[in-house]
Design a protein around this motif. Structure first.
Motif, PDB file in Angstrom:
ATOM      1  N   ASP A 163      66.007  24.078  10.026  1.00 21.07           N
ATOM      2  CA  ASP A 163      65.911  24.533  11.416  1.00 21.07           C
ATOM      3  C   ASP A 163      65.205  23.495  12.273  1.00 21.07           C
ATOM      4  OD1 ASP A 163      66.837  27.499  11.180  1.00 21.07           O
ATOM      5  OD2 ASP A 163      65.347  27.258   9.582  1.00 21.07           O
ATOM      6  N   GLY A 167      66.905  21.751  15.386  1.00 25.94           N
ATOM      7  CA  GLY A 167      66.240  21.976  16.663  1.00 25.94           C
ATOM      8  C   GLY A 167      65.773  20.693  17.325  1.00 25.94           C
ATOM      9  N   LEU A 170      68.891  19.030  18.909  1.00 25.00           N
ATOM     10  CA  LEU A 170      69.373  19.766  20.071  1.00 25.00           C
ATOM     11  C   LEU A 170      68.374  19.720  21.220  1.00 25.00           C
ATOM     12  CD1 LEU A 170      71.134  22.745  18.326  1.00 25.00           C
ATOM     13  CD2 LEU A 170      72.190  21.072  19.855  1.00 25.00           C
ATOM     14  N   SER A 171      67.074  19.664  20.914  1.00 22.24           N
ATOM     15  CA  SER A 171      66.093  19.566  21.998  1.00 22.24           C
ATOM     16  C   SER A 171      66.229  18.243  22.741  1.00 22.24           C
ATOM     17  CB  SER A 171      64.676  19.725  21.441  1.00 22.24           C
ATOM     18  OG  SER A 171      64.290  18.609  20.655  1.00 22.24           O
ATOM     19  N   ASP A 174      69.235  18.661  24.866  1.00 17.76           N
ATOM     20  CA  ASP A 174      68.972  19.608  25.937  1.00 17.76           C
ATOM     21  C   ASP A 174      68.166  18.947  27.051  1.00 17.76           C
ATOM     22  OD1 ASP A 174      69.297  22.211  26.969  1.00 17.76           O
ATOM     23  OD2 ASP A 174      67.288  22.786  26.323  1.00 17.76           O
ATOM     24  N   TRP A 181      75.109  25.666  26.497  1.00 14.96           N
ATOM     25  CA  TRP A 181      74.632  26.876  25.836  1.00 14.96           C
ATOM     26  C   TRP A 181      75.455  28.113  26.194  1.00 14.96           C
ATOM     27  CZ3 TRP A 181      71.771  25.792  21.959  1.00 14.96           C
ATOM     28  CH2 TRP A 181      70.814  24.766  21.990  1.00 14.96           C
ATOM     29  N   LYS A 188      72.705  29.596  20.794  1.00 17.20           N
ATOM     30  CA  LYS A 188      71.700  29.788  21.846  1.00 17.20           C
ATOM     31  C   LYS A 188      70.610  30.757  21.401  1.00 17.20           C
ATOM     32  CE  LYS A 188      71.136  31.183  26.685  1.00 17.20           C
ATOM     33  NZ  LYS A 188      71.823  31.587  27.936  1.00 17.20           N
ATOM     34  N   TYR A 191      68.389  28.999  18.989  1.00 14.53           N
ATOM     35  CA  TYR A 191      67.539  27.999  19.636  1.00 14.53           C
ATOM     36  C   TYR A 191      66.424  28.663  20.437  1.00 14.53           C
ATOM     37  CZ  TYR A 191      66.199  23.714  22.070  1.00 14.53           C
ATOM     38  OH  TYR A 191      65.483  22.642  22.555  1.00 14.53           O
ATOM     39  N   ILE A 194      63.730  29.184  18.080  1.00 13.03           N
ATOM     40  CA  ILE A 194      63.074  27.910  17.776  1.00 13.03           C
ATOM     41  C   ILE A 194      62.096  27.557  18.906  1.00 13.03           C
ATOM     42  CG2 ILE A 194      63.452  25.421  17.581  1.00 13.03           C
ATOM     43  CD1 ILE A 194      64.357  26.673  15.099  1.00 13.03           C
ATOM     44  N   LYS A 195      62.552  27.669  20.129  1.00  9.75           N
ATOM     45  CA  LYS A 195      61.728  27.283  21.276  1.00  9.75           C
ATOM     46  C   LYS A 195      60.456  28.121  21.393  1.00  9.75           C
ATOM     47  CE  LYS A 195      63.562  26.147  25.296  1.00  9.75           C
ATOM     48  NZ  LYS A 195      64.378  26.152  26.530  1.00  9.75           N
TER      49      LYS A 195
END
Length: 222
Positions: A163, A167, A170-171, A174, A181, A188, A191, A194-195
């Motif tokens: 993960d 993540g 993708l961060s 992003d 998304w 989504k 994520y 994750i955030k």
């Protein structure tokens, strides 16, 4: 305090930062503009790449995977690699998926062209690379959604380095506004989880001169 030589948007550095946060290990961040080929940094890692972990006793651990293995050995709780041989194998498989396949197909064509190339003075992004990266991203987002339909987290029942690796990549994307998304609900929702982790939030405060993240970047409920 140990020093992590890093680049703020590098997914490999971000991966290490999140893992350190999950373990509760304090770190001093030191940005390294690797394209400048600093002699002092090359003395630490002749490969000239980040991340590099410089320990208080002067020992150096280079390469993100070597650092993650090192962290897991010195701070085994909470475990991030998996509890059984099968879980560890699946975690390692997915780390390789994102650090090798995803990186080559998506991260490098987008982040490499839009950010690294500009920061290193390499000129304008290559439009063909940008098109390829954007075209390659949707199947990966579908795959994340497929995994999350069948598991609690990407590699199984527990949050893991799989993960964290996904993540981190993708961060980075992003931050530069390249993740659609709204078309991938499964990815989504994953994520968003994750955030919300405390270990991940420092990444959302990163800022890089000359680049402005989209408004939703630091929003936990986007």
């Amino acid at each position: 305090m140990p020093i992590l030589h890093h680049l703020p948007l590098s997914p490999f550095c971000r991966k290490v930062r999140v893992a350190l946060g999950e373990k509760g290990l304090p770190i001093d961040l030191r940005e390294q503009r690797v394209w400048e080929r600093s002699r002092s940094f090359l003395a630490l890692n002749p490969a000239g790449k980040v991340p590099v972990l410089e320990l208080e006793d002067g020992a150096v651990v280079a390469d993100s995977w070597a650092i993650l293995e090192f962290i897991e050995e010195i701070a085994p709780t909470p475990p991030l690699i998996g509890a059984t041989p099968a879980e560890r194998a699946e975690t390692r498989r997915l780390i390789a998926w994102f650090d090798d396949k995803f990186n080559a197909e998506v991260t490098q064509p987008l982040y490499g062209e839009k950010v690294l190339k500009r920061m290193a003075g390499g000129g304008a992004p290559d439009s063909g690379s940008l098109r390829a990266g954007r075209a390659n991203l949707p199947p990966h987002l579908d795959y994340i959604g497929w995994l999350c339909d069948r598991r609690t987290w990407l590699a199984g029942d527990h949050f893991s380095l799989a993960d964290i690796a996904a993540g981190a990549h993708l961060s980075t994307l992003d931050f530069i506004g390249d993740v659609p998304w709204d078309r991938f609900d499964g990815a989504k929702l994953w994520y968003q989880r994750i955030k919300s982790r405390p270990s991940f939030r420092p990444l959302l405060a990163d800022r890089v001169t000359g680049f402005q993240p989209p408004p939703h970047y630091a929003n936990l409920d986007f």
